[in-house]
Design an enzyme around this catalytic site. Sequence first.
Site, short mmCIF file in Angstrom:
data_model
loop_
_atom_site.label_atom_id
_atom_site.label_comp_id
_atom_site.label_asym_id
_atom_site.label_seq_id
_atom_site.Cartn_x
_atom_site.Cartn_y
_atom_site.Cartn_z
N LYS A 186 1.18 -1.15 0.20
CA LYS A 186 0.34 0.11 -0.20
C LYS A 186 0.68 1.41 -0.06
O LYS A 186 0.85 1.80 -1.04
CB LYS A 186 -0.93 0.07 0.68
CG LYS A 186 -2.20 -1.10 1.01
CD LYS A 186 -2.23 -1.06 2.42
CE LYS A 186 -3.60 -2.07 2.61
NZ LYS A 186 -4.16 -2.49 3.72
N GLN A 223 -5.59 -1.12 9.36
CA GLN A 223 -5.44 -2.46 9.43
C GLN A 223 -6.15 -4.02 9.94
O GLN A 223 -5.62 -3.70 11.02
CB GLN A 223 -4.07 -2.94 9.13
CG GLN A 223 -3.81 -4.02 8.11
CD GLN A 223 -4.09 -4.39 6.85
OE1 GLN A 223 -3.96 -3.33 6.15
NE2 GLN A 223 -3.62 -5.83 6.21
N ASP A 255 -11.94 2.60 3.90
CA ASP A 255 -12.36 0.90 3.19
C ASP A 255 -13.85 1.03 3.53
O ASP A 255 -14.41 -0.29 2.91
CB ASP A 255 -11.99 0.72 5.02
CG ASP A 255 -10.42 -0.49 4.76
OD1 ASP A 255 -10.09 -0.43 3.79
OD2 ASP A 255 -9.91 -0.20 5.99
N1 GUN Z 1 -7.72 -6.47 5.86
C1 GUN Z 1 -7.56 -7.25 5.32
N2 GUN Z 1 -8.21 -6.88 3.80
C2 GUN Z 1 -8.39 -5.36 4.71
C3 GUN Z 1 -8.77 -4.24 4.59
O1 GUN Z 1 -9.09 -3.77 3.00
N3 GUN Z 1 -9.10 -3.13 4.76
C4 GUN Z 1 -8.06 -2.97 5.86
N4 GUN Z 1 -8.32 -2.13 6.65
N5 GUN Z 1 -7.82 -3.74 6.56
C5 GUN Z 1 -7.63 -5.56 5.90
#
Ligand code: GUN
Length: 287
Positions: A52, A96, A119
């Site tokens: 990311k 996350q 998200d």
């Molecule tokens: N953990 C696994 N996929 C995601 C996601 O798309 N966003 C977040 N914040 N955590 C994750």
Amino acid sequence: MDILDGKALALERRAALAVWVQERLSVAGRPPGLSVLVAGDDAASATYVRSKERAAAKAGIQGEVQNLPAGISQNELLARIHALNADEAIDGILVQLPLPKELDENEVLDAIDPEKDVDGFHPSNSGALWQQRGRVAPCTPLGIMHLLAAHNIEVCGKHAVVVGRSNIVGRPMAELLLQKNATVTIAHSRTTDLPNLLSSADLVVSAVGRAGFIQPEWLKPGVVCIDVGINRVDGRLVGDFQWQGLENVASAATPVPGGVGPMTIATLMHNTIASWARHCGLDSSPT
Ligand code: GUN
């Protein structure tokens, strides 16, 4: 069987987003800002977060990662979110998941300003999504919709089975497919006779997290297989679908790695830039 190359499409989308940002930077007056909070040292999370970070930099996003100790208190994490909510240079806040189990995930997600929730996990955003008036959709399901559209895979009128009912993937995936007029079934660990259910599916999205769980012989000829599973087996990454023999039944499938994962990241960039465009009063949004 077509291999749906998410890596190539994600690179293309990210390059287009970088240009979109570049062209509007002087009007906006500042670059897009994304802050990613990671608590603890989950190895998979660390890998995603590094990707990311790199993708953000390439898209012209000012990215920041806060690596927080696993033992961080609920109040300390909430205080960090409040500070980011108040920070005018930040358009997107991503916590996350999963969080260390001592922390209250719902309270943490609720604390994020819905305007900065890239998200789409805040209840006001997920609720709006289910009423077809969402502003932001979760990155993995939205990335999958982009991948399907780019390959001209029509879901209208088709039977789509989503295997998995998480807030991150399964539930929002079902809603996005429904919005495109698919007939949607959500299957999960308590579903009886999954093979029988899958035998009528035109599209299967699996987010189970069990290597090779979905067998080609369960599937209908011509099925489209979308694999959200990322499972490590003997040091290799494999998906939820049993890959061997899949080419004899499926018309298209996403590989693991290189399918859904890169699309998730490209969509996070998209959601962050869309949030920036709103915050800076730009008169359009990236496509
Ligand atoms: N953990 C696994 N996929 C995601 C996601 O798309 N966003 C977040 N914040 N955590 C994750």
